[in-house]
Write a protein that holds these residues in place. Sequence first.
Motif, mmCIF file in Angstrom:
data_model
loop_
_atom_site.group_PDB
_atom_site.id
_atom_site.type_symbol
_atom_site.label_atom_id
_atom_site.label_comp_id
_atom_site.label_asym_id
_atom_site.label_seq_id
_atom_site.Cartn_x
_atom_site.Cartn_y
_atom_site.Cartn_z
ATOM 1 N N LYS A 1 2.053 10.880 10.103
ATOM 2 C CA LYS A 1 1.515 9.556 10.457
ATOM 3 C C LYS A 1 2.394 8.882 11.497
ATOM 4 N N TYR B 1 -2.572 3.299 12.321
ATOM 5 C CA TYR B 1 -1.827 4.550 12.370
ATOM 6 C C TYR B 1 -2.722 5.758 12.646
ATOM 7 N N ARG C 1 0.864 -1.192 0.000
ATOM 8 C CA ARG C 1 0.000 0.000 0.000
ATOM 9 C C ARG C 1 0.895 1.235 0.000
ATOM 10 N N HIS D 1 1.904 6.801 -0.557
ATOM 11 C CA HIS D 1 0.834 7.801 -0.575
ATOM 12 C C HIS D 1 1.184 9.046 0.232
ATOM 13 N N LYS E 1 -5.471 2.016 -8.101
ATOM 14 C CA LYS E 1 -4.987 3.404 -7.903
ATOM 15 C C LYS E 1 -3.453 3.418 -7.891
ATOM 16 N N HIS F 1 4.336 7.800 2.167
ATOM 17 C CA HIS F 1 4.386 6.622 3.049
ATOM 18 C C HIS F 1 3.785 5.412 2.363
HETATM 19 C C1 LIG Z 1 -6.839 6.384 3.511
HETATM 20 C C2 LIG Z 1 -8.328 6.351 3.647
HETATM 21 C C3 LIG Z 1 -9.109 5.621 2.781
HETATM 22 N N1 LIG Z 1 -10.467 5.609 2.933
HETATM 23 C C4 LIG Z 1 -11.256 4.782 2.013
HETATM 24 C C5 LIG Z 1 -11.030 5.074 0.544
HETATM 25 C C6 LIG Z 1 -11.184 3.730 -0.114
HETATM 26 O O1 LIG Z 1 -12.561 3.510 -0.424
HETATM 27 C C7 LIG Z 1 -10.763 2.728 0.947
HETATM 28 C C8 LIG Z 1 -9.363 2.195 0.738
HETATM 29 O O2 LIG Z 1 -8.518 3.319 0.565
HETATM 30 P P1 LIG Z 1 -7.065 3.133 -0.016
HETATM 31 O O3 LIG Z 1 -7.077 2.127 -1.121
HETATM 32 O O4 LIG Z 1 -6.522 4.512 -0.309
HETATM 33 O O5 LIG Z 1 -6.319 2.500 1.240
HETATM 34 P P2 LIG Z 1 -4.728 2.314 1.380
HETATM 35 O O6 LIG Z 1 -4.146 1.869 0.072
HETATM 36 O O7 LIG Z 1 -4.498 1.506 2.588
HETATM 37 O O8 LIG Z 1 -4.233 3.805 1.634
HETATM 38 C C9 LIG Z 1 -3.371 4.145 2.703
HETATM 39 O O9 LIG Z 1 -2.125 3.616 2.347
HETATM 40 C C10 LIG Z 1 -0.969 4.155 2.948
HETATM 41 C C11 LIG Z 1 -0.361 3.093 3.827
HETATM 42 C C12 LIG Z 1 -1.097 5.418 3.667
HETATM 43 O O10 LIG Z 1 -0.156 5.864 4.321
HETATM 44 C C13 LIG Z 1 -2.315 6.228 3.561
HETATM 45 O O11 LIG Z 1 -2.781 6.531 4.851
HETATM 46 C C14 LIG Z 1 -3.429 5.647 2.799
HETATM 47 O O12 LIG Z 1 -3.363 6.220 1.511
HETATM 48 O O13 LIG Z 1 -10.829 3.442 2.197
HETATM 49 C C15 LIG Z 1 -11.113 6.326 3.921
HETATM 50 O O14 LIG Z 1 -12.341 6.316 4.029
HETATM 51 N N2 LIG Z 1 -10.344 7.073 4.778
HETATM 52 C C16 LIG Z 1 -8.979 7.104 4.686
HETATM 53 O O15 LIG Z 1 -8.326 7.796 5.516
#
Ligand SMILES: Cc1cn([C@H]2C[C@H](O)[C@@H](COP(=O)(O)OP(=O)(O)O[C@H]3O[C@H](C)C(=O)[C@H](O)[C@H]3O)O2)c(=O)[nH]c1=O
Length: 188
Positions: free
Chosen positions: A77, A137, A64, A67, A173, A124
């Motif tokens: 964070k 986090y 992940r 970002h 993404k 991150h």
């Molecule tokens: C980050 C976030 C996401 N979402 C929703 C949006 C999407 O529908 C779903 C998954 O989101 P995403 O694919 O962006 O999740 P990660 O890939 O784990 O994203 C995180 O990955 C790395 C490790 C990071 O440091 C960031 O905090 C963050 O971008 O959760 C939310 O509702 N709130 C939030 O704060």
Amino acid sequence: MKMIQTDLPGVVLLEPTVYEDERGWFMESFNEQRFHAELHKLSLPIPRPFVQDNHSSSKKGVLRGLHYQREPHAQGKLVRVMNGVAFDVAVDIRPDSLTFGNWVGETLSAKNKRMLWIPEGFAHGFLALEDNTQFMYKTTDYYAKDYEAAIRWDDPSLDIKWPIRTQIVISEKDQQANYLNTVKLGGI
Ligand SMILES: Cc1cn([C@H]2C[C@H](O)[C@@H](COP(=O)(O)OP(=O)(O)O[C@H]3O[C@H](C)C(=O)[C@H](O)[C@H]3O)O2)c(=O)[nH]c1=O
């Protein structure tokens, strides 16, 4: 709690004090006073207060990141692993920084209980090294979808030494993430 500078100025490791007894163990997972006092000892800036807690679960090989959120919604964070193991990476993306484009990677695990503080101005990401890696986090700003941005995990200009490079699982993404040289920290 001990705070240890990493090779990337501004990014620090936290080693909590763990109290073990015949029942198991106890630790303070966050204490603002101690956190700020340790940052002050290292002459590091005191961040804005944390306003959001996040928690994700990842299978082995899930990556992940990398970002960040653009200003005015940049997030600091404080990250830790509740179960499993993650290789956690921070990249300096502050255009005027002497360490722009530098990165640091630390292994965080339920076993070592180590945490990483990643200030605003850094991208991150993490690679789960075990199934059911539970990643938690705290962030210093709220999620702001329209200000989200991503840098490729395999950007050759970063050359991050991920411990696994095959069978990596990344989101749609993240497959469209940009290269470091296109980073814009300003708003949209
Ligand atoms: C980050 C976030 C996401 N979402 C929703 C949006 C999407 O529908 C779903 C998954 O989101 P995403 O694919 O962006 O999740 P990660 O890939 O784990 O994203 C995180 O990955 C790395 C490790 C990071 O440091 C960031 O905090 C963050 O971008 O959760 C939310 O509702 N709130 C939030 O704060």
